[in-house]
Structure formats: structure tokens, C-alpha cells
Design an enzyme around this catalytic site. Structure first.
Site, mmCIF file in Angstrom:
data_model
loop_
_atom_site.group_PDB
_atom_site.id
_atom_site.type_symbol
_atom_site.label_atom_id
_atom_site.label_comp_id
_atom_site.label_asym_id
_atom_site.label_seq_id
_atom_site.Cartn_x
_atom_site.Cartn_y
_atom_site.Cartn_z
ATOM 1 N N GLU A 1 -7.469 -10.491 18.436
ATOM 2 C CA GLU A 1 -8.835 -11.034 18.373
ATOM 3 C C GLU A 1 -8.989 -11.844 17.086
ATOM 4 O O GLU A 1 -8.127 -11.778 16.205
ATOM 5 C CB GLU A 1 -9.870 -9.896 18.438
ATOM 6 C CG GLU A 1 -9.752 -8.897 17.317
ATOM 7 C CD GLU A 1 -10.642 -7.656 17.532
ATOM 8 O OE1 GLU A 1 -11.152 -7.444 18.653
ATOM 9 O OE2 GLU A 1 -10.818 -6.917 16.560
ATOM 10 N N ASN B 1 -2.937 -12.222 16.399
ATOM 11 C CA ASN B 1 -3.831 -11.062 16.473
ATOM 12 C C ASN B 1 -4.421 -11.016 17.878
ATOM 13 O O ASN B 1 -4.479 -12.048 18.554
ATOM 14 C CB ASN B 1 -4.964 -11.185 15.431
ATOM 15 C CG ASN B 1 -5.612 -9.850 15.110
ATOM 16 O OD1 ASN B 1 -6.135 -9.156 15.974
ATOM 17 N ND2 ASN B 1 -5.570 -9.478 13.840
ATOM 18 N N ALA C 1 1.275 -8.850 19.067
ATOM 19 C CA ALA C 1 2.367 -9.276 18.185
ATOM 20 C C ALA C 1 3.722 -9.080 18.854
ATOM 21 O O ALA C 1 4.631 -9.903 18.709
ATOM 22 C CB ALA C 1 2.309 -8.488 16.881
ATOM 23 N N HIS D 1 0.814 -1.226 0.000
ATOM 24 C CA HIS D 1 0.000 0.000 0.000
ATOM 25 C C HIS D 1 0.845 1.273 0.000
ATOM 26 O O HIS D 1 0.369 2.328 0.393
ATOM 27 C CB HIS D 1 -0.950 -0.007 1.207
ATOM 28 C CG HIS D 1 -2.017 -1.059 1.095
ATOM 29 N ND1 HIS D 1 -2.776 -1.484 2.153
ATOM 30 C CD2 HIS D 1 -2.446 -1.786 0.028
ATOM 31 C CE1 HIS D 1 -3.629 -2.423 1.747
ATOM 32 N NE2 HIS D 1 -3.443 -2.624 0.468
HETATM 33 P P1 NAD Z 1 -6.868 -2.942 10.389
HETATM 34 O O1 NAD Z 1 -6.805 -1.615 11.092
HETATM 35 O O2 NAD Z 1 -8.025 -3.230 9.520
HETATM 36 O O3 NAD Z 1 -6.799 -4.095 11.483
HETATM 37 C C1 NAD Z 1 -5.848 -4.075 12.525
HETATM 38 C C2 NAD Z 1 -5.810 -5.449 13.137
HETATM 39 O O4 NAD Z 1 -4.748 -5.474 14.083
HETATM 40 C C3 NAD Z 1 -7.095 -5.822 13.889
HETATM 41 O O5 NAD Z 1 -7.485 -7.120 13.482
HETATM 42 C C4 NAD Z 1 -6.677 -5.795 15.367
HETATM 43 O O6 NAD Z 1 -7.365 -6.756 16.128
HETATM 44 C C5 NAD Z 1 -5.201 -6.143 15.267
HETATM 45 N N1 NAD Z 1 -4.340 -5.669 16.352
HETATM 46 C C6 NAD Z 1 -4.429 -4.508 17.059
HETATM 47 N N2 NAD Z 1 -3.426 -4.420 17.947
HETATM 48 C C7 NAD Z 1 -2.667 -5.545 17.816
HETATM 49 C C8 NAD Z 1 -1.477 -6.035 18.431
HETATM 50 N N3 NAD Z 1 -0.842 -5.347 19.402
HETATM 51 N N4 NAD Z 1 -0.983 -7.239 18.029
HETATM 52 C C9 NAD Z 1 -1.608 -7.969 17.061
HETATM 53 N N5 NAD Z 1 -2.740 -7.554 16.425
HETATM 54 C C10 NAD Z 1 -3.253 -6.361 16.796
HETATM 55 O O7 NAD Z 1 -5.486 -3.096 9.627
HETATM 56 P P2 NAD Z 1 -5.168 -3.710 8.206
HETATM 57 O O8 NAD Z 1 -5.741 -5.066 8.122
HETATM 58 O O9 NAD Z 1 -3.708 -3.510 8.015
HETATM 59 O O10 NAD Z 1 -5.933 -2.791 7.147
HETATM 60 C C11 NAD Z 1 -5.958 -1.370 7.258
HETATM 61 C C12 NAD Z 1 -5.334 -0.590 6.109
HETATM 62 O O11 NAD Z 1 -5.007 0.706 6.643
HETATM 63 C C13 NAD Z 1 -4.040 -1.155 5.612
HETATM 64 O O12 NAD Z 1 -4.172 -1.331 4.275
HETATM 65 C C14 NAD Z 1 -2.955 -0.093 5.893
HETATM 66 O O13 NAD Z 1 -2.391 0.391 4.699
HETATM 67 C C15 NAD Z 1 -3.656 1.067 6.508
HETATM 68 N N6 NAD Z 1 -3.078 1.455 7.824
HETATM 69 C C16 NAD Z 1 -1.730 1.438 8.011
HETATM 70 C C17 NAD Z 1 -1.189 1.788 9.232
HETATM 71 C C18 NAD Z 1 0.315 1.718 9.382
HETATM 72 O O14 NAD Z 1 1.042 1.841 8.400
HETATM 73 N N7 NAD Z 1 0.828 1.512 10.603
HETATM 74 C C19 NAD Z 1 -2.016 2.155 10.288
HETATM 75 C C20 NAD Z 1 -3.420 2.177 10.070
HETATM 76 C C21 NAD Z 1 -3.936 1.818 8.819
#
Ligand code: NAD
Length: 242
Positions: free
Chosen positions: A213, A211, A229, A118
Site C-alpha cells: 500500500e 509495498n 515484496a 534496530h
Molecule cells: P511497519 O510494521 O511499520 O510497516 C510494515 C509495512 O510493510 C507496511 O507499510 C505494510 O504495508 C508493508 N507490508 C506488509 N506486507 C508486505 C509485503 N508482503 N510486501 C511488501 N510490503 C508489505 O514496519 P517498519 O516500517 O519496519 O517499522 C516497524 C518497526 O518494528 C521496525 O523498526 C522494526 O524494527 C520492528 N519490527 C520488526 C519486525 C521484524 O524484524 N521482522 C517485525 C515487526 C516489527
């Protein structure tokens, strides 16, 4: 966290490992996730800001949000999960990261083969002449403008846009061929990225999810670890090293 003998055996005997990661892996670095518990989704609607039409209609507002995200990501540091993945490179011949994240934390942790599905928030480009900019984008009245006069945008994939084909193809190939496929901190609902899970499943890979959840992927994986994680990955690595 108890790590099963099956996980240890599968990982220890692997030649090629893929880590498919999402926003959850960076949550412990202080970067908010979109979905799941504490997700940003409930507070504002990223899909209303993370799209090309929004940039054309209200570049100032979109850029305010991205400046805020850029700042958070720049200030954050790789956590123990990113560092554990990087350390796997010392023990296995092929370690690939296919990430949905745009925060650059895998590279900053030292991972070498990183496919960014992405994009990367530290890059930007002009929508008119395609000149690339790093984070020093020139602002005119709160709006980043290229020297050609075109609008500058972050080099990230927005809703409704195609993924960078080279990054996706390389991730697909690695997923097809790997022995172990980790699914970490992703809600597994954003396509086509999430299709890599099914590609790995159709190949020979053993699927391990980490994850806090259960997710859309939980029903097809071989093992799920429900925990952070930053705690589960170092625990697995520690078992591998012993
Ligand atoms: P998502 O936000 O849809 O899901 C996040 C997942 O992480 C959830 O299932 C949640 O339960 C889990 N989670 C939360 N804390 C956790 C932990 N400490 N350990 C393990 N799991 C944990 O994220 P997605 O599936 O990556 O999709 C969202 C889109 O938004 C992506 O395409 C991404 O590009 C973008 N995004 C990126 C960032 C980043 O670069 N850090 C941040 C937010 C969104």
C-alpha cells in the site's frame, strides 16, 4: 507484475544498490508487521512493551513477549524477497542492506553487507555488566538474569533509544553514494531510520518503493510497485538477468 523499462535500465546500469527494508519484507515469512493492513499495532501496543521502563517495571511480561517473538523469528525462513536481494550480489559490485528488522533473515538468506539499524533479536546483553548472550539466556523465576545479578535484555533498539551509531553511519554513507535505493516493506514513519530515504533522494539515487500500500515515502520516490515484496523483487531480478 509489470516492471517498467525505466526500472530495468536504472537497475541494470547501477554499480551500487541499497535495499532499505522493514517488517513488510518478512511478512511472507510469517512474521507479523506492526503497522499497515494486518498490523500487530491494532491488537496490542508494541510501544508499551518495547521500552526500557517496561523492562524495569515488568521484566517477566516484556520477556514473555520477546520469547514469543524470538520463537516466531527463529522458526521462520527467508522468503523469495530476502533470497532475491541476496542474489543481486551475483550481478552488482556493491549491494548493501540497511534493515530495520531484527529477525536476522537477510543474513540467513546470504546477504553479506547488512546494517542492522534496530539490532538483532538473536543477541542479548546484561544491562549491568554488558556481557553478551546468545539465545541461551539463563532464566531465574521467568526473568533472565546475568551471573552478575543484572537483568538481561534483547539487543534491539526500543522506543526512545539511540540507534547503533556505526550501523546508522554506514547506512547513511551507502545511501548517499548509491545509484538505486529500494524501499521495501516499511511504513517509513520510524525515525531516524526513515531519514535514509531523504539522504538517498538528496544524493544521486533512483528511488524504487515496493509495498502492498502507499506510505509516507510514496510521494517522493521515482517509482512505486504496489504488491508483495516476495513477488515484485524476484520479478525485477528476473528482468535484470535476461
Ligand atoms: P511497519 O510494521 O511499520 O510497516 C510494515 C509495512 O510493510 C507496511 O507499510 C505494510 O504495508 C508493508 N507490508 C506488509 N506486507 C508486505 C509485503 N508482503 N510486501 C511488501 N510490503 C508489505 O514496519 P517498519 O516500517 O519496519 O517499522 C516497524 C518497526 O518494528 C521496525 O523498526 C522494526 O524494527 C520492528 N519490527 C520488526 C519486525 C521484524 O524484524 N521482522 C517485525 C515487526 C516489527
Amino acid at each position: 507484475m509489470k516492471i517498467s523499462d525505466e526500472t530495468i535500465d536504472r537497475v541494470k546500469s547501477a554499480r551500487s544498490i541499497v535495499f532499505f527494508t522493514g517488517a513488510g519484507i518478512s511478512a511472507e515469512s510469517g512474521i507479523p508487521v506492526f503497522r499497515g493492513k494486518d498490523g500487530l499495532w491494532s491488537k496490542l501496543k508494541p510501544e508499551e512493551l518495547a521500552n526500557f521502563d517496561a523492562l524495569l517495571k515488568n521484566p517477566k511480561m516484556v520477556w514473555e513477549w520477546y520469547e514469543h517473538r524470538k520463537y516466531i523469528m527463529k522458526e521462520s525462513k527467508p522468503n523469495s524477497a530476502h533470497l532475491a536481494i541476496s542474489e543481486f550480489q551475483n550481478y552488482f559490485p556493491e549491494v548493501t542492506v540497511a534493515t530495520q528488522n531484527i529477525d536476522n533473515l537477510h543474513r540467513r538468506a546470504g546477504s553479506k553487507t547488512v546494517y542492522e539499524l534496530h539490532g538483532n533479536i538473536e543477541r542479548n546483553y546484561c544491562i549491568n555488566c554488558h556481557t553478551f548472550y546468545n539465545n541461551d539466556v539463563p532464566f531465574v523465576d521467568g526473568i533472565p538474569k546475568c551471573k552478575c545479578g543484572g537483568l538481561i535484555r534483547p539487543d534491539v533498539v526500543w522506543f526512545g533509544e539511540f540507534l547503533p551509531q556505526d550501523q546508522f553511519n554506514a547506512s547513511e554513507k551507502a545511501s548517499e553514494d548509491c545509484d538505486v535505493f529500494f524501499i521495501i516493506g516499511t511504513s517509513a514513519v520510524v525515525y531516524p531510520a526513515a531519514s535514509l530515504i531523504y539522504t538517498a533522494k538528496a544524493g544521486k539515487a533512483y528511488l524504487i518503493e515496493i509495498n502492498i500500500e502507499s506510505t509516507e515515502a510514496s510521494h517522493i520516490v521515482d517509482e512505486s510497485y504496489f504488491g508483495k515484496a516476495g513477488e515484485v523483487l524476484p520479478a525485477i531480478l528476473e528482468k535484470i538477468k535476461n
